[in-house]
Design a protein around this motif. Structure first.
Motif, mmCIF file in Angstrom:
data_model
loop_
_atom_site.group_PDB
_atom_site.id
_atom_site.type_symbol
_atom_site.label_atom_id
_atom_site.label_comp_id
_atom_site.label_asym_id
_atom_site.label_seq_id
_atom_site.Cartn_x
_atom_site.Cartn_y
_atom_site.Cartn_z
ATOM 1 N N PHE A 82 37.367 42.699 31.535
ATOM 2 C CA PHE A 82 38.525 42.439 30.675
ATOM 3 C C PHE A 82 38.950 40.976 30.773
ATOM 4 O O PHE A 82 38.599 40.277 31.711
ATOM 5 C CB PHE A 82 39.723 43.285 31.113
ATOM 6 N N ASN A 84 41.986 40.026 31.383
ATOM 7 C CA ASN A 84 43.013 39.831 32.418
ATOM 8 C C ASN A 84 42.493 40.121 33.822
ATOM 9 O O ASN A 84 43.265 40.384 34.736
ATOM 10 C CB ASN A 84 44.244 40.683 32.095
ATOM 11 N N TYR A 85 41.180 40.124 33.992
ATOM 12 C CA TYR A 85 40.491 40.225 35.290
ATOM 13 C C TYR A 85 40.687 41.556 36.012
ATOM 14 O O TYR A 85 39.740 42.101 36.551
ATOM 15 C CB TYR A 85 40.891 39.114 36.271
ATOM 16 N N ALA A 86 41.932 42.061 36.090
ATOM 17 C CA ALA A 86 42.205 43.309 36.814
ATOM 18 C C ALA A 86 41.680 43.281 38.249
ATOM 19 O O ALA A 86 41.054 44.225 38.726
ATOM 20 C CB ALA A 86 41.623 44.508 36.054
ATOM 21 N N LEU A 87 41.951 42.191 38.969
ATOM 22 C CA LEU A 87 41.566 42.107 40.391
ATOM 23 C C LEU A 87 42.677 42.667 41.266
ATOM 24 O O LEU A 87 43.837 42.705 40.859
ATOM 25 C CB LEU A 87 41.305 40.644 40.780
ATOM 26 N N TYR A 88 42.324 43.095 42.475
ATOM 27 C CA TYR A 88 43.342 43.523 43.436
ATOM 28 C C TYR A 88 43.898 42.279 44.119
ATOM 29 O O TYR A 88 43.160 41.588 44.835
ATOM 30 C CB TYR A 88 42.744 44.469 44.471
ATOM 31 N N ASN A 96 37.359 42.779 46.952
ATOM 32 C CA ASN A 96 37.384 43.100 45.530
ATOM 33 C C ASN A 96 36.003 43.509 45.035
ATOM 34 O O ASN A 96 35.861 44.460 44.263
ATOM 35 C CB ASN A 96 37.890 41.907 44.711
ATOM 36 N N ARG A 140 38.204 33.497 39.083
ATOM 37 C CA ARG A 140 38.701 34.873 38.965
ATOM 38 C C ARG A 140 37.852 35.669 37.977
ATOM 39 O O ARG A 140 37.531 36.824 38.202
ATOM 40 C CB ARG A 140 40.148 34.881 38.478
ATOM 41 N N GLN A 141 37.507 35.009 36.858
ATOM 42 C CA GLN A 141 36.702 35.722 35.872
ATOM 43 C C GLN A 141 35.310 36.031 36.444
ATOM 44 O O GLN A 141 34.741 37.077 36.164
ATOM 45 C CB GLN A 141 36.602 34.914 34.581
ATOM 46 N N ALA A 144 35.665 39.108 38.488
ATOM 47 C CA ALA A 144 35.715 40.287 37.605
ATOM 48 C C ALA A 144 34.307 40.670 37.159
ATOM 49 O O ALA A 144 33.950 41.850 37.123
ATOM 50 C CB ALA A 144 36.607 40.003 36.399
ATOM 51 N N ARG A 147 32.409 42.273 40.057
ATOM 52 C CA ARG A 147 32.740 43.688 40.274
ATOM 53 C C ARG A 147 31.954 44.583 39.344
ATOM 54 O O ARG A 147 31.608 45.710 39.689
ATOM 55 C CB ARG A 147 34.238 43.912 40.081
#
Ligand code: ADP
Ligand code: ADP
Length: 226
Positions: A82, A84-88, A96, A140-141, A144, A147
């Motif tokens: 996504f 918005n990355y949705a990382l913890y 992660n 960050r991307q 993501a 993951r």
């Protein structure tokens, strides 16, 4: 890896909005499909139906030899990336990347190997101990994407993954996704409203308009027959 068969798929939202109408796309094993078209044309709805995040009103979607309409999202063997990355936020980059594999009870040695491989591919090795807030947007991307990669899914679904990045970073991340695609050859559906992104990445483009397929073909075919 798997082929994806989208067969006469439609979506009517409660309230009567026809978001997607009679869309059929046969996606070959390892093929990279980009969905393009103006805002509101149904790209995101179509992607979310393949992901199982949205019910299908008519038609069917198969991944490999399984009709997924009635398969739980968790059992579809797809990974989504996504914007918005949705990382913890409270976990390190390593955690992660490892989280999903740990949850599935994968052995520690396998988790370490897969995380190391993804970190190498995405140049994240120096950052494995950092928390997401100590990373740049591009990093960050990459986490993501990492993951998604560690899961080794049958297919990747990308929902405008680069749209939160600044222009320069978008261009370099576009190149990185292209390289990953060459390496992994994982069947992919990629949603974007950026034409250059679409042309660079697509094996085939699907142009949607008002919920229907307007054009489908290689970037050359589509952009030479506007
Ligand atoms: P795109 O991703 O191409 O911008 P969407 O799939 O988000 O398009 O939206 C397609 C159409 O469906 C639009 O008319 C939008 O307003 C409508 N739509 C999207 N989500 C919903 C929803 N949850 N409920 C009702 N209508 C929706
Ligand atoms: P994580 O959220 O870190 O991936 P899990 O793999 O345990 O952890 O997630 C629970 C379920 O949610 C999984 O079985 C998986 O199918 C689904 N899931 C997790 N991440 C994604 C993703 N990026 N895209 C699609 N489905 C996902």
């Amino acid at each position: 890896m798997a082929s994806i068969e989208i067969d006469k798929v439609g979506k009517v939202y409660a309230g009567g909005v026809h978001a997607v109408t009679d869309v059929s796309i046969s996606i070959a094993d390892g093929e990279f499909i980009v969905l393009v078209g103006p805002s509101g044309c149904g790209k995101s709805t179509l992607l979310r139906m393949v992901a199982g995040l949205e019910t299908i009103s008519s038609g069917s979607v198969s991944i490999g030899d399984r009709i997924v309409n009635r398969v739980e999202p968790a059992d579809r063997d797809i990974a989504m990336v996504f914007q918005n990355y949705a990382l913890y936020p409270h976990m390190s980059v390593y955690d992660n990347l490892a989280y999903g594999l740990k949850n599935r009870g994968a052995p520690k040695a396998e988790i370490d190997a897969r995380v190391a491989e993804a970190a190498r591919m995405l140049q994240l090795e120096p950052y494995l101990d950092r928390k997401p807030k100590a990373l740049s947007g591009g990093q960050r991307q990459r986490v993501a994407m990492g993951r998604a990669i560690v899961r080794k899914p049958a297919a990747f679904l990308f929902d405008e993954p680069l749209s939160n990045l600044d222009a320069k970073l978008r261009v370099s991340m576009r190149g990185e996704i292209k390289q990953l695609q060459r390496r992994l050859r994982t069947t992919s559906i990629y949603v974007t409203h950026d034409q250059l992104e679409a042309m660079t990445l697509a094996d085939r483009l699907v142009v949607l308009n008002a919920g229907r397929i307007e054009q489908i073909g290689t970037p050359l075919e589509v952009y030479h027959n506007p």
